[in-house]
Design a protein around this motif. Structure first.
Motif, PDB file in Angstrom:
ATOM      1  N   ASN A 163     -25.791  10.909 -16.524  1.00 15.72           N
ATOM      2  CA  ASN A 163     -25.030   9.761 -17.016  1.00 15.72           C
ATOM      3  C   ASN A 163     -25.166   8.535 -16.104  1.00 15.72           C
ATOM      4  O   ASN A 163     -24.241   7.745 -15.969  1.00 15.72           O
ATOM      5  CB  ASN A 163     -23.553  10.123 -17.226  1.00 15.72           C
ATOM      6  N   GLU A 164     -26.333   8.386 -15.488  1.00 14.05           N
ATOM      7  CA  GLU A 164     -26.581   7.288 -14.557  1.00 14.05           C
ATOM      8  C   GLU A 164     -27.893   6.598 -14.921  1.00 14.05           C
ATOM      9  O   GLU A 164     -28.784   7.211 -15.499  1.00 14.05           O
ATOM     10  CB  GLU A 164     -26.660   7.841 -13.127  1.00 14.05           C
ATOM     11  N   TYR A 165     -27.996   5.314 -14.554  1.00 12.48           N
ATOM     12  CA  TYR A 165     -29.219   4.541 -14.703  1.00 12.48           C
ATOM     13  C   TYR A 165     -29.856   4.377 -13.327  1.00 12.48           C
ATOM     14  O   TYR A 165     -29.159   4.203 -12.328  1.00 12.48           O
ATOM     15  CB  TYR A 165     -28.922   3.143 -15.253  1.00 12.48           C
ATOM     16  N   GLU A 166     -31.180   4.379 -13.276  1.00 10.22           N
ATOM     17  CA  GLU A 166     -31.896   4.081 -12.032  1.00 10.22           C
ATOM     18  C   GLU A 166     -33.185   3.348 -12.414  1.00 10.22           C
ATOM     19  O   GLU A 166     -33.743   3.570 -13.483  1.00 10.22           O
ATOM     20  CB  GLU A 166     -32.223   5.349 -11.256  1.00 10.22           C
ATOM     21  N   ALA A 167     -33.638   2.476 -11.531  1.00 11.89           N
ATOM     22  CA  ALA A 167     -34.798   1.635 -11.849  1.00 11.89           C
ATOM     23  C   ALA A 167     -35.820   1.623 -10.729  1.00 11.89           C
ATOM     24  O   ALA A 167     -35.529   1.971  -9.582  1.00 11.89           O
ATOM     25  CB  ALA A 167     -34.328   0.206 -12.141  1.00 11.89           C
ATOM     26  N   THR A 168     -37.008   1.194 -11.080  1.00 15.49           N
ATOM     27  CA  THR A 168     -38.084   0.878 -10.158  1.00 15.49           C
ATOM     28  C   THR A 168     -38.844  -0.287 -10.780  1.00 15.49           C
ATOM     29  O   THR A 168     -38.626  -0.627 -11.941  1.00 15.49           O
ATOM     30  CB  THR A 168     -39.008   2.095  -9.904  1.00 15.49           C
TER      31      THR A 168
END
Length: 182
Positions: free
Chosen positions: A62-67
């Motif tokens: 239930n989390e967002y993460e980016a690169t």
């Protein structure tokens, strides 16, 4: 400040010479960097990432993460498209559908100099554009924000996906994404 810029530029050159990078045409390279790094289109680039064909990100359910994917064109390219497949769990059964992965080319805004808080005038990366085809201009890096969301029902573990960068003129670069879901 000048020494830092020069050192960053030389670090960028060393990274180009010393790393394995995604390069299909010899005229377009791709790398990854933190989503917190600003990738400027004017020299020195101050690129603080790796010119590699793979990266890994970690996130909780239930989390967002980016690169950021950064494209380095040596010549002009038109109609660049980036596609990504669904993430496949290491058990080869569970997946995170590609609808939970966003790709957004980053647009630039022109900021005038003269402000005490603004150390650099010119174009700054700021706007998230929709994922549609775009053009690349020689010598001007283009960042693309890649954001992954892990739905709460996702199975924890390692997931894998491939990104493909293409255009009608034969560009075909494959990048690998590994996502560790906790």
């Amino acid at each position: 400040m000048i020494t830092r810029c020069i050192n960053s530029f030389f670090l960028f050159i060393i990274m180009l010479a010393g790393n394995s990078y995604a390069d299909n045409t010899g005229q377009l390279k791709a790398g990854f960097t933190s989503p917190l790094n600003k990738v400027f289109q004017s020299k020195p680039f101050n690129f603080q990432g790796n010119i590699l064909n793979q990266t890994e990100i970690e996130l909780a359910l239930n989390e967002y993460e980016a690169t950021q994917i950064v494209l380095f064109p040596e010549t002009d390219f038109s109609d660049i498209q980036i596609n990504i497949s669904s993430l496949t769990h290491e058990n080869k059964v569970d997946t995170i559908n590609s609808e939970f992965i966003q790709l957004n080319p980053i647009g630039y805004v022109n900021l005038p100099g003269g402000s005490k808080s603004q150390a650099r005038s010119g174009f700054h990366p700021d706007i998230l554009l929709p994922n549609q085809s775009f053009d690349l201009h020689a010598g001007m890096p283009q960042p693309v924000l890649l954001t992954v969301y892990a739905p709460p029902q996702s199975k924890p573990g390692h997931y894998y996906s491939e990104l493909t960068i293409t255009n009608a003129d034969g560009v075909n670069i494959d990048l690998k994404l590994s996502v560790l879901v906790h």
